[in-house]
Design an enzyme around this catalytic site. Sequence first.
Site, PDB file in Angstrom:
ATOM      1  N   GLY A 111     -14.693   3.745  37.428  1.00  0.00           N
ATOM      2  CA  GLY A 111     -15.228   3.583  36.002  1.00  0.00           C
ATOM      3  C   GLY A 111     -14.702   2.417  35.514  1.00  0.00           C
ATOM      4  CG  LEU A 147     -13.892  -0.652  25.855  1.00  0.00           C
ATOM      5  CD1 LEU A 147     -13.374  -0.058  24.392  1.00  0.00           C
ATOM      6  CD2 LEU A 147     -14.076  -2.147  26.026  1.00  0.00           C
ATOM      7  CB  ALA A 148      -9.884   2.821  30.033  1.00  0.00           C
ATOM      8  NE  ARG A 153     -16.040   9.766  12.827  1.00  0.00           N
ATOM      9  CZ  ARG A 153     -15.939   8.642  13.894  1.00  0.00           C
ATOM     10  NH1 ARG A 153     -15.473   9.171  14.938  1.00  0.00           N
ATOM     11  NH2 ARG A 153     -16.111   7.458  13.723  1.00  0.00           N
TER      12      ARG A 153
END
Lengths: 232, 254, 657
Positions: free
Chosen positions: C39, C42-43, C329
Amino acid sequence: MKWSEFFTSSVGKKFIMGLTGITLILFLVVHAGLNACIFATLLDENDHGEMFNKAAHFMGSNVIPRLLEIGLFLGIFLHIIQGLVLEFQNRSKRGISYKVNYGNRGSKWYSRSMGLLGTILLIFLILHWVQFWIPSRFTGMEEVTIDGKQVHDLFGLMKTTFEEPWVVLVYVLACISLAYHLLHGFQSAFRTLGLRSNRYLRIVKGLGIAFSILIPLVFALMPISMHFHWVG
Amino acid sequence: MEHYTMNLNLQVWRQKNKQDKGHFDTYQVSNISSEMSFLEMIDVLNERLIREGSDPIAFDHDCREGICGMCSMYINGKPHGPWEGTTTCQLHMRAFRDGDTIVVEPWRAKAFPVIKDLMVDRSAFDRIIQSGGYISVNTGNAVDGNSIPVEKEKADASFAAAMCIGCGACVAACKNSSAMLFVSAKVSHLALLPQGSPERKTRVLDMMAQMDKEGFGSCTNTGACEAVCPKEISITNIARLNAEYISAGLTEDK
Amino acid sequence: MLNSKIPPGVLDQKWSDYKGHVKLVNPSNKRKLEIIIVGTGLAGASAAASLGELGYKVKAFCFQDSPRRAHSIAAQGGINAAKNYQNDGDSVFRLFYDTIKGGDYRARESNVHRLAEVSTNIIDQCVAQGVPFAREYGGLLSNRSFGGTQVQRTFYAAGQTGQQLLIGAYQALERQVALGNVKMYSRHEMLDVVVIDGKARGIIARNLVSGELERHFGHAVLLCTGGYGNVFYLSTNAMGSNVTAAWKAHKKGAYFGNPCFTQIHPTCIPVSGDHQSKLTLMSESLRNDGRIWVPKKQHDTRKANEIPEEERDYYLERRYPAFGNLVPRDVASRAAKERCDAGYGVGSSRQAVYLDYASAIDRYGRIECGKHGLENPSAQEVRQHGVEVVKEKYGNLFDMYEKITGENPYELPMRIYPAVHYTMGGLWVDYELMTTVPGLYALGEANFSDHGANRLGASALMQGLADGYFVIPYTIGNYLADEIRTASIETSHPAFEAAEKEVADRIHTLKNINGTQTVESFHKRLGKIMWDKCGMARNEEGLKTAIEEIRQLKAEFWRDVKVPGGIMEMNPELDKANRVADFIELGELMCLDALTRKESCGGHFREEMQTEEGEAKRDDENFCFVSAWELKGEGNWELHKEPLVFEVAHPSQRSYK
């Protein structure tokens, strides 16, 4: 970076196109200005092309214009060769062509046809050299006496050359090609050299449009006015 | 907004793999809602193809909200289709009318070889970034964010260039298959910021060298790239790249 | 027994103490250690770049055509950091406290405090990389408030913060690729983790272009594969976002933490029909000025502008007079669902509520007219000025809405509906981000660690980058320091053989079922079960039915799915089949987790557990723990509980009345 790397990179190649293009634009001003001397007959009935022939003689005999001419030819050939090379290289990058083309929806036809317009101009140039430049420089031509000096009667040569309707037509077509070539080339050259300020680009664009109309118009008027005996 | 349904005639480029020559196939799709997105219309067609036992059309897509840059269809002669400032995934079927013929082609450029059907290999873009599209700063090296003030106008211009999603529409639209808009967007993004200045010269020289090596054409300022860019990246960036390149190329002392 | 490895000591000293005592790997040994990162969001990208910089040999994988496409790119709003540049009282402690409270007291204090601590370094790092954050005229960084916090701590780059941060990390990653420290494998999907002697030692990946299976060895494996919102079929996630990597890890022994914690975002563009493939989020900032309403009359078919003011029900303002349209939310989402379920929904699907800007346009218009010295302005003048202000503030969002729906939101109220957006749950990890399989780590949205039961706005980007840039480079050393004597294991090792065979067999099975139903149709059905029964509101009976339905769906899938094309070629349908098969299994676990958690907290709302006013009722006595599920066999899980201890941020009931 080596010079060769710079000039063979895609920006470097365009840099040459832009620089030589601007040189040629400057030359066009000189050429058009000089040729416009034929219109002196409109102002002075007794001119009979004298002013034009004198100017042409100066350009052909003085050392400075002759030196500049060498530079000019270098520029022209660089522009032509580089232009053709770029055109073929760029064309080879697509591979399979599209079934439906983007065409004029995103760009002007003449901006995509610089190679074609340039080739028309090259063919015209060859004709133009054969008709005027080669006789004047090398093979010799009729002369007239002005102020006691023997000079080439280029004015006379123009008159006879432009009697032929097909020659006039070719010259006018070339002027139209030149107009469109300039319409894109003028501002594109400045962008290629890195002009990006919108303030200046607006000026360059305006100048470019004016130049692309004016200069070819002046050129086109010469064969036309000779042909129809408006001057002479 | 009035909704309607339509029947369409699709001509889609099919190509099994890189080696295959490829050809156009024609498909009739019916009952397409004007509320669908273009890719959903292809989804509908693919579902049908699978049920009929044939191979669905392969195409790149991911976020489907116009930001990842993965979708890449050349629709009726224009990258990302008829709308301005839009990616294929944001294009909706109300852009079309009942009975329309839609021709769908992959991006065409030798530097973007077709992998399958409408998918192309854009790894050339990654390699261009690898050649210099970054600021060399290791994690942990940074000074306080506010110790480097940046003129707002420049920061905004830098951001406007950094919005590039790397989709490749500029290459697809350019008659020279040039990647100049893409490269210039990255060069401008970093050249406009003070953080980018130490590597300013080498960056532009290296990135351009890589672009040439990848087999993209050169720029002739036609403006087609700007006209199709889904993020409306300005062609002014190309002029900035030219200036950066020329000054770096002429002054670098090596 | 779960060991969360939380360092001892006072909360705000834990991380620095840890860093001061953690084992280090010397540079010459780093060169010999290989790390696999799956992956490149961002990480993943930030971890790959940082570990490459440290000198480890990194291999990074992504299923997209380029690491720059990862779905982190779609984040709009911004990234939080406790910089206190605005002098408005922010601090590391406040960010920590807000995050714990926003997560409804279901996150680990130590992790969240560390997150708040490193948040400031992230901003510095990103600025240094050339991320063009919004700036003030003085050239300094600009902040905005976000998600109802009381301080302005959100850094942003217009509505494209995620894109800009990802591009920054991507560039750092590509730099390491150029330097030879990272080898990038794009269009590759991880299909299994290889475990040797109880430690993660590599992965099996499928080259999505050629269809070949590849074996890759690593001394450690990092999963940075994002969330699993696509289990609901319709979500704001990218089409390719999937749980496969995390699920394979789960099958190889990694526990799954809090799988039922899902965030449902209130302001998304509603579903327009059966053909819908994904949902689009509109920044929550729209609730700052918009008013949300439905008709007072049930099943009202009139157009919005035909409904007079007195027949409109501004239900959030009615129910929550203190916070009104700005409730968190989860609360806003549930309230919208409640209205639609009761028959007050609008639009052709009746599954939407109005978000109306008419009064904001009027209000701003009057202010502007006042500024321009217009006395007794006409309605048209007021409107014109108001529209200008709204355009300036929200223009790009309004344009996006218009592109998708074809409706002009300046003229008509927007229709919105909640959509699945983020999953707080994920692989269970300890303080070092290691899963229960030694050497196997999970970073970013793929782990469960920092957001508890509800994530605050602008915190996802912060967590992804914190994990990748500033946490894993330290914590991984603690493990790898003991691995320096482990030579690279040949991928001909029997464990690799076995793992590859397992993957190959599964692919063959999928391909050879040759049934009658498409992968997509199964995914849609799974999504419907999950949305109806494990979505915004859950109850015991529904969850039990859901588990039954999912089991049946699973059986049907493996009996009747149809996968076209071949195996040794690019085959997106086959990839999707693999992913959907995993989503089905995950769905069952999510329902099981939701069923077990008999309390309401954050995004998890159990209908049986609500106050008299219909608000969520948390049960700290019985459920103050992290659910970590261990897979024992097909459809058989064992629950491990990691008790949550709150030493600093003491739980209190959230109230927005």
